[in-house]
Enzyme design. Structure first.
Site, PDB file in Angstrom:
ATOM      1  N   GLU A 554       1.110  -1.156  -0.035  1.00  0.00           N
ATOM      2  CA  GLU A 554       0.021  -0.148  -0.094  1.00  0.00           C
ATOM      3  C   GLU A 554       0.864   1.189  -0.018  1.00  0.00           C
ATOM      4  OE1 GLU A 554      -3.902   1.408   2.538  1.00  0.00           O
ATOM      5  OE2 GLU A 554      -3.272  -0.597   2.541  1.00  0.00           O
ATOM      6  N   GLY A 555       0.672   1.969  -1.043  1.00  0.00           N
ATOM      7  CA  GLY A 555       1.544   3.321  -1.187  1.00  0.00           C
ATOM      8  C   GLY A 555       2.416   3.164  -2.400  1.00  0.00           C
TER       9      GLY A 555
END
Length: 703
Positions: A554-555
């Site tokens: 995530e990211g």
């Protein structure tokens, strides 16, 4: 895990206190555990001691491996120091280790140095370590010199190891009490009031807290470095044209509450940017679905000609969830990823460096098991929301123009799914993604545990309010609450946010209920194939730009696509308008091959067709038709034009080379039949390189 946020823990307890059972429960979810036995071999005649050892062995799962260090007490430090970041070790116990250390067979030895070596090994190890030790400081002083030496050495070992560990627990009568919390409570807060100003809002992060509490420092902002060219700043160096918005002063003193009035993106700049794209010199269908990137950037920047994002900051939220939400998550993996990002290693830091983005690792409050009770209390939710708001404010003050939101906590996906189930009315199995082991295999058993956890949490809260803060307290936990605060703070400061993953989308659902404007400042690059992201995006009205199904963390998924988004903005801002819309025309003015007729006749572009004797002269052109006069291959001559310049006319012949005879000259011969003559076109006609039918020298049609 029973406690989040630690990598090494010391479990103390008296005889038959339950310390070993509690320590084993801390590592129960680990796929494999190395059990380090420190005690020497028991006396064959001591049946009671043998029974105790057998009971310990019976409790260990079959996946655990046993390693003994009784032969050399110094070997325990070597085992801990050499353990890898993906390993989990359970050392039981330090009392047996000290007994071997004081054995006359190992004397003379420097016991203090050996204890120091053990503490240093615990402090430097990257593995997940649980150490068990007897607490002898509460008992009477032994009456024998050997007993006193044992209690003194064990007390020194407990102190040294406790100082090296992240957390320390004392088990009394089977009840654990945490003496050294893994994540101490941090009183985070933001000012309860903001003074309205004209123009740009004054920074609120420096205002003192009315309650007298000091503002805690924000996490360090990291700048990962790899061999990559940093993003260049804008040419004029200016920031946003639109001013930021001051927060309204609420009578209750609270700033973050439902019904907040935060700014919206420019409603005119986005459509104007899309309309402008239709005039650019772009081939084919142009930018396709990526037109939405230009529209979003234009609306959030307040200009029809947006520029590529230069100041980018990545916020990586690290907050673990206890209980069944973290089923199947590798033990210590989230802490390892956070340490890796802080050290500038790993996929996220590498992509951040390639994009010229700064990186900020944020430790969110750990969350309790949602199947048994609330994840956070009300005060912790308020603090987490304000802490996230402060992170966004600090980023805006530092010149950040785009935030990328990511998360790496254990159990974060299940907590986000629980928030979506509560806010969107979905079923847990439809929004929970597959669980994969460290080897990449699908763990269906862990997936079922997560489903059951979300189901039990929703059943427990079936009569609870469904307000935004209540959902954060009961189900969301620390990382979702901090992420929601970031979205609200970024909205207040007009900073767009790239969402990436379940935590960011769950925070978007909560932020929507606190301030509906927040979702308009969010952009979803890729859904990653995650069902929770798909559902939340549909509810929030965020259409993913891409369908790459990236699974880099995530990211990191958003960072991987960021160069493409920047390229689109750079292309939209630098291309000129199409010539049909007033853009520059770089076409040549003439074509001597005849592919395009010149618009203005000149002698330089005329085709030489007349020949007298040995002298070649250029033919004239007809201004009405832009066709060469007297050229049989290009059209009819003007009947009133007379002979061409420089040409000697034959008094008995018609117009030289003319296809249509002069109407006043009569038929060309006695056998000629009148034919229908095509009217002279009003403008340029088609040209041809064909020689056409053979002409009679007298000017009459052959045959």
């Amino acid at each position: 895990m029973s406690v989040d946020g630690w990598n090494t823990v010391l479990v103390l307890g008296g005889i038959r206190s339950g310390k070993s059972e509690f320590a084993e429960s801390l590592v129960a979810e680990a796929p494999t555990v190395r059990y380090v036995a420190t005690s020497a071999a028991a006396d064959p005649d001591d049946t009671e001691w043998a029974t105790r050892l057998a009971a310990h062995r019976a409790r260990r799962p079959g996946s655990w491996t046993t390693e003994e260090t009784a032969g050399d007490p110094r070997r325990l430090a070597d085992v801990l120091a050499s353990a890898g970041p993906n390993e989990t070790l359970l050392v039981d116990d330090l009392g047996g280790w000290v007994t071997v250390l004081l054995d006359p067979a190992h004397q003379p030895a420097d016991d203090v140095a050996t204890i120091t070596e053990l503490a240093d090994a615990v402090r430097a190890s990257e593995a997940r370590i649980v150490l068990v030790s007897p607490e002898v400081g509460l008992s009477l002083v032994p009456t024998t010199p050997l007993g006193r030496a044992f209690t003194d050495a064990l007390g020194a070992a407990n102190r040294a190891v406790a100082d090296a560990c992240d957390a320390v627990a004392l088990v009394v009568a089977g009840q654990p009490v945490w003496l050294k919390p893994a994540t101490p409570a941090r009183p985070v807060d933001v000012p309860t009031q903001a003074t309205p100003t004209t123009g740009a809002a004054a920074p609120t992060s420096g205002v003192a807290d009315p309650t007298g509490g000091a503002q805690p420092p924000l996490p360090d902002v990291l700048t990962p470095t790899v061999p990559a060219a940093p993003a260049a700043p804008t040419a004029d160096g200016t920031g946003w044209a639109a001013p930021t918005m001051a927060l309204p002063v609420v009578a209750t003193g609270l700033v973050i509450q439902p019904g907040m009035e935060l700014p919206m993106p420019d409603e005119y700049a986005g459509p104007q940017a899309v309309q402008r794209l239709g005039t650019l010199d772009l081939p084919g269908a142009g930018l396709g679905v990526l037109e939405r990137v230009v529209e979003f950037a234009a609306a959030t920047q307040g200009t029809p000609t947006p520029t590529p994002w230069t100041g980018v900051r990545v916020l990586l939220l690290h907050g673990d969830h206890a209980g069944g939400a973290a089923a199947g998550a590798p033990v210590g993996e989230s802490a390892r990823l956070a340490r890796q990002a802080r050290a500038g290693r790993g996929a996220l830091a590498r992509l951040a460096a390639e994009s010229g983005a700064s990186l900020q690792v944020v430790d969110a409050p750990p969350s309790a098991p949602i199947e048994h009770g609330p994840a956070l209390d009300a005060d912790a939710v308020e603090a987490a929301l304000r802490y996230g708001w402060r992170l966004a404010e600090e980023a805006a003050e530092a010149g950040v123009r785009l935030l990328v939101l990511g998360a790496c906590g254990a159990g974060a996906e299940a907590a986000a799914a629980a928030v979506l189930v509560a806010t969107a009315g979905a079923e847990a199995p439809t929004v929970l993604g597959r669980v994969h082991t460290a080897d990449g295999e699908i763990d269906d058993a862990a997936w079922m545990v997560r489903c059951a956890t979300v189901r039990d949490a929703l059943h427990r809260t079936r009569r609870s309010p469904r307000d935004a803060k209540d959902i954060l307290a009961e189900l969301g936990g620390g990382d979702v609450a901090v992420a929601a605060g970031v979205l609200l703070g970024a909205t207040a400061r007009r900073v767009p946010v790239l969402l990436d993953g379940p935590v960011g989308l769950a925070a978007g659902m909560v932020a929507r209920d606190l301030a509906g404007q927040a979702r308009h400042w969010c952009l979803l690059v890729d859904h990653g194939g995650h069902p929770a992201v798909r559902l939340a995006a549909d509810v929030l009205g965020l259409t993913p730009l891409l369908d790459l199904r990236l699974d880099l963390g995530e990211g990191a998924n958003a960072l991987a696509a960021l160069p493409l988004l920047r390229s689109v903005l750079a292309l939209a801002g630098s291309l000129p308008a199409h010539p049909h819309h007033g853009g520059p025309d770089d076409e040549p003015t003439g074509d001597p091959t005849g592919d395009a007729a010149p618009t203005t006749p000149t002698a330089a572009t005329a085709t030489p067709t007349g020949e007298v004797g040995a002298t070649t002269v250029p033919a004239t052109t007809d201004r009405a038709t832009d066709l060469p006069a007297g050229d049989a291959a290009t059209g009819a001559a003007d009947p009133d034009a007379g002979p061409a310049v420089g040409e000697v006319a034959d008094p008995d012949a018609g117009p030289a080379g003319a296809e249509v005879a002069d109407p006043d000259a009569g038929p060309a011969g006695p056998d000629a039949t009148p034919e229908f003559a095509e009217p002279v076109p009003a403008g340029p006609g088609p040209t041809t390189t064909d020689a056409g039918p053979e002409r009679d020298p007298s000017g009459r049609r052959a045959g």
